[in-house]
Write an enzyme that holds these catalytic residues in place. Structure first.
Site, PDB file in Angstrom:
ATOM      1  N   LYS A  68       0.891  -1.207   0.028  1.00 37.65           N
ATOM      2  CA  LYS A  68       0.283  -0.008  -0.024  1.00 37.65           C
ATOM      3  C   LYS A  68       0.910   1.048  -0.003  1.00 37.65           C
ATOM      4  O   LYS A  68       0.595   2.280  -1.050  1.00 37.65           O
ATOM      5  CB  LYS A  68      -1.009  -0.136   1.098  1.00 37.65           C
TER       6      LYS A  68
ATOM      7  N   ASP B 192       4.855   0.670  12.000  1.00 45.91           N
ATOM      8  CA  ASP B 192       3.520   0.132  11.466  1.00 45.91           C
ATOM      9  C   ASP B 192       3.276  -1.504  11.902  1.00 45.91           C
ATOM     10  O   ASP B 192       2.425  -2.144  11.485  1.00 45.91           O
ATOM     11  CB  ASP B 192       3.520   0.083   9.902  1.00 45.91           C
TER      12      ASP B 192
HETATM   13  C1  EPZ Z   1       4.576   6.590   6.127  1.00 43.10           C
HETATM   14  O1  EPZ Z   1       3.935   7.965   6.639  1.00 43.10           O
HETATM   15  C2  EPZ Z   1       3.398   5.648   5.898  1.00 43.10           C
HETATM   16  N1  EPZ Z   1       2.567   5.968   5.241  1.00 43.10           N
HETATM   17  C3  EPZ Z   1       3.082   5.424   7.470  1.00 43.10           C
HETATM   18  O2  EPZ Z   1       2.203   4.261   7.354  1.00 43.10           O
HETATM   19  C4  EPZ Z   1       4.214   4.860   8.212  1.00 43.10           C
HETATM   20  O3  EPZ Z   1       3.927   4.926   9.628  1.00 43.10           O
HETATM   21  C5  EPZ Z   1       5.195   6.144   8.242  1.00 43.10           C
HETATM   22  O4  EPZ Z   1       5.549   6.387   7.018  1.00 43.10           O
HETATM   23  C6  EPZ Z   1       6.675   5.936   9.299  1.00 43.10           C
HETATM   24  O5  EPZ Z   1       7.107   4.633   8.420  1.00 43.10           O
HETATM   25  C7  EPZ Z   1       2.665   5.912   3.987  1.00 43.10           C
HETATM   26  O6  EPZ Z   1       3.518   5.775   3.381  1.00 43.10           O
HETATM   27  C8  EPZ Z   1       1.470   6.319   3.150  1.00 43.10           C
HETATM   28  P1  EPZ Z   1       6.626  10.113   8.221  1.00 43.10           P
HETATM   29  P2  EPZ Z   1       4.497   9.394   6.700  1.00 43.10           P
HETATM   30  O7  EPZ Z   1       6.698  11.368   7.255  1.00 43.10           O
HETATM   31  O8  EPZ Z   1       5.292   9.519   5.396  1.00 43.10           O
HETATM   32  C9  EPZ Z   1       6.572  13.388  11.552  1.00 43.10           C
HETATM   33  C10 EPZ Z   1       0.370   2.849   7.598  1.00 43.10           C
HETATM   34  O9  EPZ Z   1      -0.161   2.305   8.656  1.00 43.10           O
HETATM   35  N2  EPZ Z   1       6.821  14.217  10.490  1.00 43.10           N
HETATM   36  O10 EPZ Z   1       7.922   9.223   7.978  1.00 43.10           O
HETATM   37  O11 EPZ Z   1       3.289  10.405   6.944  1.00 43.10           O
HETATM   38  C11 EPZ Z   1       5.520  12.656  11.647  1.00 43.10           C
HETATM   39  O12 EPZ Z   1       4.152  13.196  12.346  1.00 43.10           O
HETATM   40  C12 EPZ Z   1       0.815   4.161   7.870  1.00 43.10           C
HETATM   41  O13 EPZ Z   1       0.403   2.252   6.526  1.00 43.10           O
HETATM   42  C13 EPZ Z   1       6.705  15.741  10.756  1.00 43.10           C
HETATM   43  O14 EPZ Z   1       6.975  16.103  11.742  1.00 43.10           O
HETATM   44  O15 EPZ Z   1       5.439   9.421   7.908  1.00 43.10           O
HETATM   45  C14 EPZ Z   1       5.883  11.407  12.308  1.00 43.10           C
HETATM   46  O16 EPZ Z   1       5.827  11.684  13.758  1.00 43.10           O
HETATM   47  C15 EPZ Z   1       0.745   5.023   9.180  1.00 43.10           C
HETATM   48  N3  EPZ Z   1       6.807  16.448   9.698  1.00 43.10           N
HETATM   49  C16 EPZ Z   1       7.318  11.207  11.691  1.00 43.10           C
HETATM   50  O17 EPZ Z   1       7.967  12.669  11.314  1.00 43.10           O
HETATM   51  C17 EPZ Z   1       6.806  16.214   8.480  1.00 43.10           C
HETATM   52  O18 EPZ Z   1       6.668  17.097   7.262  1.00 43.10           O
HETATM   53  C18 EPZ Z   1       7.446  10.169  10.668  1.00 43.10           C
HETATM   54  O19 EPZ Z   1       6.675  10.537   9.853  1.00 43.10           O
HETATM   55  C19 EPZ Z   1       6.723  14.659   8.042  1.00 43.10           C
HETATM   56  C20 EPZ Z   1       6.513  13.816   9.171  1.00 43.10           C
END
Ligand code: EPZ
Length: 424
Positions: free
Chosen positions: A22, A309
């Protein structure tokens, strides 16, 4: 709304097919916006999130066809009709923000709704924006939308160091950089297999990318990208989710298409807890070495560490293990919502902020519980496999976002599971 009924029973046995990822598909689909030639994805998962991304791309003027029972997604963005991603679609799925980089690179402008938070955390997009600013983008936040403009002549290569790893921000920046003039260097970039898969697809489209899978990715911008056909990588999170099933319920299950390199840290943790994992051409075969699993401690980290995840699914297993386990959730600020539901089933879980302390029991009992987010919903089904009696998991629309055909896959290996409508 539907619910899932799962009744604890005997050991599982058989093979579960693992679908395409996904979280790879949700970034591969926006990549079609980078080219006026067709991009076709095979091994695509059949999920509601994919249908949401399809609607978003179609709202921008892309043509998206779902073929072969949804396993093939044929896309073409030769005639985009706009660069605005509306709130009513973006609020349903945070990954919608991934159209920002491609639109900016292809059209020189984009208006994308801020996604807003979700159950597991505030999930800001500040790093997405900062990375694009490093390529010359001018961004203005107003009315809940990001109004983005590329400089005259288009985005230009730049260097950006992520203060901490962000999967989505790395994906947005990587896609935008493929068409930026000059060299872009992304430091402290995410290394997830889904990023590598996106990079391979972009390379097939003619992008010049080095360093995929490492913390430093270097991209030489090109004038245009051509079409391609790309097979979506196996879903390591679906894989890990099903690997837990025989460890909770007993028996032996082969996850077809599973590869250990996609989740090595997770496999090592399962083995430390008493799992036997065998890799073969058929995939990953998993069984419990003894009568019960052992307690282990878990800390979630960016890839190649233990995946956030799979934290909820691991907690469900640890609730049935011998001994006390400690889980640290380091990626999201609110990702223990499955704990109160597991407690309703008799689990012993004590959550304090980003830490959870679990004392295993072999006496989980079936109960009525509620899914709160995608991965939590699967952890409740796993717990139901070990519980005495029947567990009713409500709000399974969460499950449909990221898992296809769960009832068929689990009943195919002997689980007593069914989907029922709550509408009587
Ligand atoms: C991706 O989300 C995945 N989703 C998530 O999977 C996964 O948990 C996550 O990566 C971490 O591996 C998709 O790929 C669609 P991040 P993403 O940016 O990209 C913070 C699932 O269950 N952050 O790596 O949104 C954020 O809040 C989903 O399939 C900022 O602060 O995750 C988080 O605490 C859930 N500012 C951390 O970084 C930003 O600009 C990691 O987020 C971006 C993120």
């Amino acid at each position: 709304m539907d619910s899932i009924l799962v009744t604890g029973g005997g050991p599982l046995s058989g093979t579960i097919p693992i679908a395409g990822a996904k979280n790879a598909c949700l970034t591969l689909m926006p990549a079609t916006l980078l080219s006026d030639e067709p991009l076709t994805l095979t091994n695509a998962p059949r999920l509601s999130d994919i249908r949401t991304m399809t609607s978003l791309l179609e709202s921008l003027g892309a043509e998206v066809s779902s073929l072969s029972d949804g396993l093939v997604i044929a896309m073409s963005s030769h005639a985009l009709n706009g660069a605005r991603a509306d709130y009513d679609i973006v609020r349903k799925m945070r990954a919608s923000i991934l159209v920002l980089g491609p639109l900016l690179a292809r059209l020189g402008e984009a208006v994308v709704s801020l996604p807003g938070g979700c159950a597991i955390g505030a999930r800001p997009v500040d790093l997405h924006l900062k990375a694009l600013e490093a390529m010359g983008a001018e961004l203005d936040l107003r009315d809940g939308y990001v109004h983005a403009k590329a400089p005259k002549g288009g985005l230009r290569g730049g260097t950006f160091e992520f203060p901490f790893v962000s999967v989505g921000a790395t994906e947005n920046a990587l896609m935008a950089a493929t068409l930026a003039r000059g060299t872009t260097v992304l430091k402290n970039a995410a290394r997830e297999p889904e990023i590598v898969d996106l990079g391979h697809c972009l390379q097939a489209m003619g992008a010049q990318i080095d360093g995929l899978g490492t913390s430093t990715i270097t991209i030489e911008g090109v004038d245009r990208l051509h079409g391609a056909t790309h097979r979506v990588v196996t879903d390591r999170i679906e894989l890990g989710s099903y690997m837990v099933a025989p460890l909770i319920a007993g028996g032996e299950v082969t996850c077809a298409g599973g590869r250990r390199d996609l989740l090595e840290a997770f496999c090592q943790k399962l083995e430390a807890a008493g799992a036997e994992i065998t890799e073969s051409d058929a995939g990953l075969t998993v069984r419990r070495a003894g009568e019960r699993m052992r307690a282990v401690d878990v800390t979630t980290e960016p890839f190649p560490g233990f995946p956030t995840d799979l934290q909820a699914q691991m907690m469900a297993m640890l609730c049935t293990a011998e001994g006390a386990s400690h889980l640290e959730e380091k990626i999201f600020e609110n990702r223990f919502m499955h704990a109160p539901e597991l407690i309703r089933m008799g689990a012993h879980v004590d959550v304090r902020g980003g830490s959870a302390h679990v004392i295993g029991t072999d006496r989980l009992r079936g109960a009525q519980v509620m899914a709160t987010d995608l991965r939590a919903s699967f952890s409740l089904i796993l717990a139901g496999l070990a519980a005495e009696g029947t567990t009713k998991v409500g709000r399974v629309y969460h499950l449909d976002r990221g898992y296809e055909r769960v009832v068929q896959k689990l009943s195919g290996v002997g689980a007593q599971i069914a989907r029922v409508s709550d509408d009587g």
